[in-house]
Design an enzyme around this catalytic site. Sequence first.
Site, PDB file in Angstrom:
ATOM      1  N   ARG A 236       0.833  -1.226   0.000  1.00  0.00           N
ATOM      2  CA  ARG A 236       0.000   0.000   0.000  1.00  0.00           C
ATOM      3  C   ARG A 236       0.862   1.268   0.000  1.00  0.00           C
ATOM      4  O   ARG A 236       0.506   2.265   0.623  1.00  0.00           O
ATOM      5  CB  ARG A 236      -0.945   0.018   1.200  1.00  0.00           C
ATOM      6  CG  ARG A 236      -1.952  -1.111   1.212  1.00  0.00           C
ATOM      7  CD  ARG A 236      -3.179  -0.734   0.393  1.00  0.00           C
ATOM      8  NE  ARG A 236      -4.265  -1.651   0.634  1.00  0.00           N
ATOM      9  CZ  ARG A 236      -5.401  -1.335   1.277  1.00  0.00           C
ATOM     10  NH1 ARG A 236      -5.584  -0.124   1.725  1.00  0.00           N
ATOM     11  NH2 ARG A 236      -6.334  -2.228   1.437  1.00  0.00           N
TER      12      ARG A 236
ATOM     13  N   ARG B 296      -2.937   6.933   1.561  1.00  0.00           N
ATOM     14  CA  ARG B 296      -3.345   8.115   2.322  1.00  0.00           C
ATOM     15  C   ARG B 296      -2.302   8.692   3.268  1.00  0.00           C
ATOM     16  O   ARG B 296      -2.488   9.786   3.783  1.00  0.00           O
ATOM     17  CB  ARG B 296      -4.627   7.796   3.106  1.00  0.00           C
ATOM     18  CG  ARG B 296      -5.840   7.723   2.198  1.00  0.00           C
ATOM     19  CD  ARG B 296      -7.015   7.122   2.907  1.00  0.00           C
ATOM     20  NE  ARG B 296      -6.684   5.760   3.304  1.00  0.00           N
ATOM     21  CZ  ARG B 296      -7.522   4.922   3.886  1.00  0.00           C
ATOM     22  NH1 ARG B 296      -8.720   5.314   4.194  1.00  0.00           N
ATOM     23  NH2 ARG B 296      -7.144   3.707   4.189  1.00  0.00           N
TER      24      ARG B 296
ATOM     25  N   ARG C 285      -6.588  12.530  -4.669  1.00  0.00           N
ATOM     26  CA  ARG C 285      -7.797  11.753  -4.371  1.00  0.00           C
ATOM     27  C   ARG C 285      -8.993  12.678  -4.129  1.00  0.00           C
ATOM     28  O   ARG C 285     -10.117  12.380  -4.537  1.00  0.00           O
ATOM     29  CB  ARG C 285      -7.516  10.897  -3.139  1.00  0.00           C
ATOM     30  CG  ARG C 285      -8.669  10.169  -2.531  1.00  0.00           C
ATOM     31  CD  ARG C 285      -9.027   8.929  -3.284  1.00  0.00           C
ATOM     32  NE  ARG C 285     -10.036   8.175  -2.557  1.00  0.00           N
ATOM     33  CZ  ARG C 285     -11.325   8.452  -2.553  1.00  0.00           C
ATOM     34  NH1 ARG C 285     -11.780   9.468  -3.259  1.00  0.00           N
ATOM     35  NH2 ARG C 285     -12.182   7.722  -1.859  1.00  0.00           N
TER      36      ARG C 285
ATOM     37  N   ASP D 263      -7.226  -1.891  -7.050  1.00  0.00           N
ATOM     38  CA  ASP D 263      -7.728  -2.548  -5.852  1.00  0.00           C
ATOM     39  C   ASP D 263      -8.131  -3.972  -6.199  1.00  0.00           C
ATOM     40  O   ASP D 263      -8.440  -4.268  -7.354  1.00  0.00           O
ATOM     41  CB  ASP D 263      -8.941  -1.804  -5.278  1.00  0.00           C
ATOM     42  CG  ASP D 263      -9.194  -2.216  -3.833  1.00  0.00           C
ATOM     43  OD1 ASP D 263      -8.535  -1.669  -2.931  1.00  0.00           O
ATOM     44  OD2 ASP D 263     -10.018  -3.124  -3.608  1.00  0.00           O
TER      45      ASP D 263
ATOM     46  N   TYR E  74     -15.422 -10.873   0.278  1.00  0.00           N
ATOM     47  CA  TYR E  74     -16.119  -9.590   0.090  1.00  0.00           C
ATOM     48  C   TYR E  74     -17.370  -9.764  -0.759  1.00  0.00           C
ATOM     49  O   TYR E  74     -18.406  -9.139  -0.507  1.00  0.00           O
ATOM     50  CB  TYR E  74     -15.179  -8.567  -0.568  1.00  0.00           C
ATOM     51  CG  TYR E  74     -14.083  -8.080   0.348  1.00  0.00           C
ATOM     52  CD1 TYR E  74     -14.308  -7.040   1.246  1.00  0.00           C
ATOM     53  CD2 TYR E  74     -12.825  -8.671   0.334  1.00  0.00           C
ATOM     54  CE1 TYR E  74     -13.303  -6.599   2.099  1.00  0.00           C
ATOM     55  CE2 TYR E  74     -11.819  -8.244   1.178  1.00  0.00           C
ATOM     56  CZ  TYR E  74     -12.059  -7.205   2.063  1.00  0.00           C
ATOM     57  OH  TYR E  74     -11.070  -6.778   2.909  1.00  0.00           O
TER      58      TYR E  74
END
Length: 344
Positions: free
Chosen positions: A27, A31, A40, A77, A152
């Site tokens: 990652r 952020r 973003r 992703d 998911y």
Amino acid sequence: MSTVAHKPLLATVMGERQERPPIWIMRQAGRYLPEYRELRAKTNGFLELCYTPELAAEVTLQPLRRFPLDAAILFSDILVIPDALGQSVRFEAGEGPVLEPVTAETIGQLQPERALEHLAPVFETLRRVRAGLAPDKTLIGFCGSPWTVATYMIGGRGSPDQAAARLFALRHPEAFAALMDVLVQTSIDYLVAQFAAGADVVQLFESWALNLDDEAFVSQVIDPNRRIVEGVRARVPNAPIIGFPRGAAGNIAAYVAATGVNAVGLDYATPLAFAAKHVPAGFPVQGNLDPLRLVAGGAQMEDRAHQIIAAFADRPHIFNLGHGIVPETPIAHVERLVELVRNG
Ligand SMILES: Cc1c2[nH]c(c1CCC(=O)O)Cc1[nH]c(c(CCC(=O)O)c1C)Cc1[nH]c(c(CCC(=O)O)c1C)Cc1[nH]c(c(C)c1CCC(=O)O)C2
């Protein structure tokens, strides 16, 4: 005659020990970087960012402008696969991903035939990154492993124990097998196309390899990952593949022996002595600093990083975290970690 640049990280995946371990960070685009947050904020949503090659390529390259990392990882992703199959996928601020759960009845409505076309922007992102990347840097593509993606798709969101998907697999074995078949085949096509677009290596993110008994671990983790490795290699001979079965614990040796991956990612809860003993000598490993040590910094980070490097000094080792970097991570700590891994 053109010479192919030496890529230390790719060479390590292929089994060649380096003088110092190459490093990338799971990652690494995200952020904790102000330039990511800024870009973003200008997009309408996370998936739009993933599907806009110009922006996704820029975000992929951002961490390499700051830190002398050995690899770029495609910005995307794991949940673009359910999205490409026609399932509703949304990313809610502060909540993570939310999907309209599939059921035994609706699995047949997934549309694998449209998936690759839907994912075309991802391949364009890879071509752009390749063009902007120094020749000694490795370009990593990826997908989620079928079981992790299925948790998911069935549960509709992340959960601490994946109970919905585990129960679904037990109660609806045929529908579950059909879902895994769709995910295996789509993932093979997706990864082959990533190699064609410039990826040097791909990583299979099996982030939910925990909470499975050893029988379920074989059928839900090992078999689908092995089928992907074999399917990709049938079309991309010797394709370099890293497997990251997070939480595999005592199943790690079976995963390494049976899937055919070139290198295995270790989560931070894997004891160093256990890994040294149960991952065969000479087999490449990746990992495994606790991301919170990178948040804390100082001796908590540095001493452990040295221990990890020492534990794997006798085999090919790629330095990484044992799971993704978290948004609170101070940039100065990342600078120090990369410096330490490169220069001691
Ligand atoms: C389980 C999983 C997902 N996505 C991924 C996994 C497997 C790895 C892991 O276990 O961490 C993989 C992933 N997600 C992302 C990447 C990009 C490449 C990289 O820099 O590593 C990769 C490789 C970007 C992302 N994926 C996501 C973000 C944050 C979204 C935003 O910017 O708002 C990023 C940068 C969103 C996401 N995506 C997912 C979740 C659970 C979330 C929400 C949690 C969170 O926000 O961290 C699913």
